[in-house]
Every structure is written in C-alpha cells, then in structure tokens.
Motif scaffolding. Structure first.
Motif, PDB file in Angstrom:
ATOM      1  N   MET A   1     -12.902  -1.041 -37.843  1.00 18.33           N
ATOM      2  CA  MET A   1     -12.451  -2.387 -38.167  1.00 18.33           C
ATOM      3  C   MET A   1     -11.261  -2.748 -37.282  1.00 18.33           C
ATOM      4  N   LYS A   2     -11.308  -3.903 -36.687  1.00 14.07           N
ATOM      5  CA  LYS A   2     -10.226  -4.365 -35.821  1.00 14.07           C
ATOM      6  C   LYS A   2      -9.130  -4.990 -36.682  1.00 14.07           C
ATOM      7  N   THR A   3      -7.885  -4.554 -36.430  1.00 17.61           N
ATOM      8  CA  THR A   3      -6.768  -5.089 -37.192  1.00 17.61           C
ATOM      9  C   THR A   3      -5.985  -6.082 -36.349  1.00 17.61           C
ATOM     10  N   LEU A   4      -5.196  -6.886 -37.007  1.00 16.22           N
ATOM     11  CA  LEU A   4      -4.385  -7.881 -36.317  1.00 16.22           C
ATOM     12  C   LEU A   4      -3.339  -7.208 -35.439  1.00 16.22           C
ATOM     13  N   GLY A  12       9.597   0.974 -35.357  1.00 13.16           N
ATOM     14  CA  GLY A  12       9.490   0.791 -36.795  1.00 13.16           C
ATOM     15  C   GLY A  12       9.520  -0.656 -37.268  1.00 13.16           C
ATOM     16  N   ASN A  13       9.472  -1.610 -36.332  1.00 11.50           N
ATOM     17  CA  ASN A  13       9.457  -3.017 -36.717  1.00 11.50           C
ATOM     18  C   ASN A  13       8.086  -3.381 -37.284  1.00 11.50           C
ATOM     19  N   LYS A  14       8.037  -4.484 -38.015  1.00  9.69           N
ATOM     20  CA  LYS A  14       6.790  -4.930 -38.622  1.00  9.69           C
ATOM     21  C   LYS A  14       6.361  -6.253 -37.996  1.00  9.69           C
ATOM     22  N   PRO A  15       5.330  -6.216 -37.117  1.00  9.64           N
ATOM     23  CA  PRO A  15       4.852  -7.462 -36.517  1.00  9.64           C
ATOM     24  C   PRO A  15       4.490  -8.477 -37.601  1.00  9.64           C
ATOM     25  N   THR A  16       4.776  -9.737 -37.315  1.00 10.01           N
ATOM     26  CA  THR A  16       4.615 -10.809 -38.296  1.00 10.01           C
ATOM     27  C   THR A  16       4.051 -12.047 -37.614  1.00 10.01           C
ATOM     28  N   VAL A  17       3.227 -12.793 -38.335  1.00 10.00           N
ATOM     29  CA  VAL A  17       2.688 -14.050 -37.816  1.00 10.00           C
ATOM     30  C   VAL A  17       3.271 -15.200 -38.627  1.00 10.00           C
ATOM     31  N   VAL A  18       3.855 -16.174 -37.932  1.00  6.37           N
ATOM     32  CA  VAL A  18       4.394 -17.383 -38.551  1.00  6.37           C
ATOM     33  C   VAL A  18       3.847 -18.577 -37.782  1.00  6.37           C
ATOM     34  N   ASP A  19       3.256 -19.532 -38.492  1.00  5.60           N
ATOM     35  CA  ASP A  19       2.684 -20.731 -37.868  1.00  5.60           C
ATOM     36  C   ASP A  19       1.704 -20.384 -36.751  1.00  5.60           C
ATOM     37  N   GLY A  20       0.962 -19.290 -36.934  1.00  6.44           N
ATOM     38  CA  GLY A  20      -0.030 -18.875 -35.948  1.00  6.44           C
ATOM     39  C   GLY A  20       0.559 -18.185 -34.722  1.00  6.44           C
ATOM     40  N   ILE A  21       1.856 -17.905 -34.733  1.00  7.22           N
ATOM     41  CA  ILE A  21       2.531 -17.250 -33.609  1.00  7.22           C
ATOM     42  C   ILE A  21       2.858 -15.821 -34.020  1.00  7.22           C
ATOM     43  N   LYS A  26       9.722  -9.007 -38.333  1.00 11.69           N
ATOM     44  CA  LYS A  26       9.998 -10.022 -39.352  1.00 11.69           C
ATOM     45  C   LYS A  26      11.284 -10.770 -39.027  1.00 11.69           C
ATOM     46  N   GLY A  27      12.284 -10.039 -38.551  1.00 13.23           N
ATOM     47  CA  GLY A  27      13.562 -10.653 -38.204  1.00 13.23           C
ATOM     48  C   GLY A  27      13.432 -11.680 -37.093  1.00 13.23           C
TER      49      GLY A  27
END
Length: 117
Positions: A1-4, A12-21, A26-27
C-alpha cells in the motif's frame, strides 16, 4: 500500500498536509498558516514558500563550469520594504549552517529569521 509519506523522517519530524500543501513538519505547517493570516491582514506581502537561492551563483573556474550551491528558504515575504527569508528548523545541521552563512554573505540586505519548535 502506498502511503502519503513513505519514508520515516530523519529528524523525527511529522510531515503534515495543510490546504493541500505538504510540509516537512507540523511546526512548519503551523508557521505557514500564521504567515498566510499575516498576509491576509496586510502585515506582510508576497508570501512564497520553498524559494531557492543560488549561493554563490554558477561560475567558471579554470575553464570549467561550476554550479552554485542551492539554499532553499522555507518562506520568503516582504515586510516594511524588506525582503525576509524564514526557515523553520528543528535541527541545525552543519550543512545548513554553512549555507546560511553563504546566503547572508551574498545577500547583506536580506533579513533572515529562524523559527523553531
């Protein structure tokens, strides 16, 4: 399964999507949201993200073409007539520190801002 976000982040950062970006952390995503609000309020202008600077510019040495080093600022905007480059950092690597120094040496009027967790 392909993940985002297929790879585990190195720092150790956590990639995040905001407004499709997609943002690397998270910071960084939260800072982008703050800057977008400041632009809408007219406090800053010309907000851009992932802006490349070439430091130094491409050059020729002993007849051989050499590429400049790329520094990519997380955010660039103008405020009160000044150009501001902002980087959201969790970890300051040695490469980052060198590129930052080259950027500042080549662009003395640039205002550089480091934001962090």
């Amino acid at each position: 399964m392909k993940t985002l976000f297929p790879e585990t982040p190195k720092y150790g950062n956590k990639p995040t999507v905001v407004d499709g970006i997609r943002f690397d952390s998270k910071g960084e995503a939260m800072r982008w949201s703050e800057l977008v609000m400041l632009e809408k309020a007219g406090v800053i202008a010309d907000l851009r993200r992932q802006v490349p600077f070439t430091i130094p510019a491409d050059f020729t040495h002993d007849g051989k073409a050499e590429r400049g080093i790329r520094y990519i600022a997380d955010f660039v905007y103008s405020q009160c007539g000044k150009l501001i480059a902002e980087d959201f950092k969790g970890a300051k690597t040695e490469v980052y520190k060198l590129k930052r120094k080259f950027l500042l040496a080549q662009n003395p009027s640039l205002v550089f801002v480091e934001s962090h967790k």
